[in-house]
Design a protein around this motif. Structure first.
Motif, PDB file in Angstrom:
ATOM      1  N   LYS A 191       7.694   2.853  -0.214  1.00 45.58           N
ATOM      2  CA  LYS A 191       8.010   4.172  -0.771  1.00 45.58           C
ATOM      3  C   LYS A 191       9.493   4.499  -0.579  1.00 45.58           C
ATOM      4  O   LYS A 191      10.150   5.043  -1.459  1.00 45.58           O
ATOM      5  N   HIS A 192      10.038   4.140   0.576  1.00 47.84           N
ATOM      6  CA  HIS A 192      11.429   4.473   0.905  1.00 47.84           C
ATOM      7  C   HIS A 192      12.430   3.393   0.503  1.00 47.84           C
ATOM      8  O   HIS A 192      13.608   3.697   0.305  1.00 47.84           O
ATOM      9  N   ALA A 193      11.970   2.156   0.398  1.00 48.26           N
ATOM     10  CA  ALA A 193      12.908   1.074   0.073  1.00 48.26           C
ATOM     11  C   ALA A 193      12.693   0.512  -1.332  1.00 48.26           C
ATOM     12  O   ALA A 193      13.643   0.076  -1.964  1.00 48.26           O
ATOM     13  N   GLY A 194      11.488   0.502  -1.782  1.00 49.94           N
ATOM     14  CA  GLY A 194      11.195  -0.058  -3.100  1.00 49.94           C
ATOM     15  C   GLY A 194      10.896  -1.543  -3.058  1.00 49.94           C
ATOM     16  O   GLY A 194       9.870  -1.982  -3.532  1.00 49.94           O
ATOM     17  N   SER A 195      11.783  -2.311  -2.473  1.00 51.90           N
ATOM     18  CA  SER A 195      11.607  -3.761  -2.357  1.00 51.90           C
ATOM     19  C   SER A 195      12.505  -4.267  -1.237  1.00 51.90           C
ATOM     20  O   SER A 195      13.391  -3.544  -0.762  1.00 51.90           O
ATOM     21  N   LYS A 196      12.294  -5.507  -0.870  1.00 45.08           N
ATOM     22  CA  LYS A 196      13.136  -6.097   0.173  1.00 45.08           C
ATOM     23  C   LYS A 196      14.581  -6.200  -0.310  1.00 45.08           C
ATOM     24  O   LYS A 196      15.517  -5.918   0.447  1.00 45.08           O
TER      25      LYS A 196
END
Length: 175
Positions: A41-46
């Motif tokens: 939710k906060h990063a989206g993806s690595k």
């Protein structure tokens, strides 16, 4: 500390210590003390998280290197290594691990390095009476980057040696 800041801090620590590839999402969620759902939710993806980490690292590095002399620039690097450790440049490691194939990461690396070079050009101009000297700025940059890399296996003393060499170059340019 808000959730995103906590996540970026935990990710930076893990990426810096273990590398980007070796740090899985499970390690990240555990270190940040959050669920994978919250992490995404906060990063989206690595890859997005890597760019957030690089942006934060760049911000802190910029603050540390707000100096106006070569002596102070290398002093800032010595302080950075004392606080952050001698593991080499996180930007170059990100570029190396991704092969430069992830545009947002490649852009972050290039922007960081361009900013460093601009800062060195500014310092060289200040130190040499307003002269524009891109060759000298390039030499100082190479000493700075080389000291960062050498500190990994030779320790922080390599930064002192690079600082002395950079100071000699500046003195020669003034003459």
């Amino acid at each position: 500390m808000d959730t995103k800041t906590k996540l970026i801090s935990a990710a930076e620590h893990l990426f810096d210590r273990h590398g980007f590839t070796a740090t899985g999402m499970d390690k990240l969620t555990q270190a940040a003390g959050m669920s994978s759902r919250t992490l995404y939710k906060h990063a989206g993806s690595k890859m997005a998280l890597i760019t957030y980490v690089l942006a934060e690292r760049h911000r802190r590095f910029q603050q540390r290197t707000e100096v106006d002399s070569v002596e102070a620039l290398f002093g800032a690097l010595e302080e950075w290594v004392r606080v952050e450790g001698c593991r080499g440049c996180l930007f170059l490691r990100a570029h190396g691990e991704t092969g430069g194939d992830i545009p947002k990461i490649a852009d972050a690396v290039l922007a960081h390095k361009a900013s460093l070079y601009e800062k060195i050009q500014e310092i060289v101009s200040l130190e040499t009476g307003g002269k524009h000297n891109p060759e000298l700025a390039e030499q100082i940059l190479i000493l700075f980057e080389g000291a960062t890399a050498a500190a990994v296996y030779r320790g922080a003393e390599s930064i002192t040696s690079a600082r002395i060499a950079a100071s000699v170059l500046i003195q020669q340019a003034r003459a």
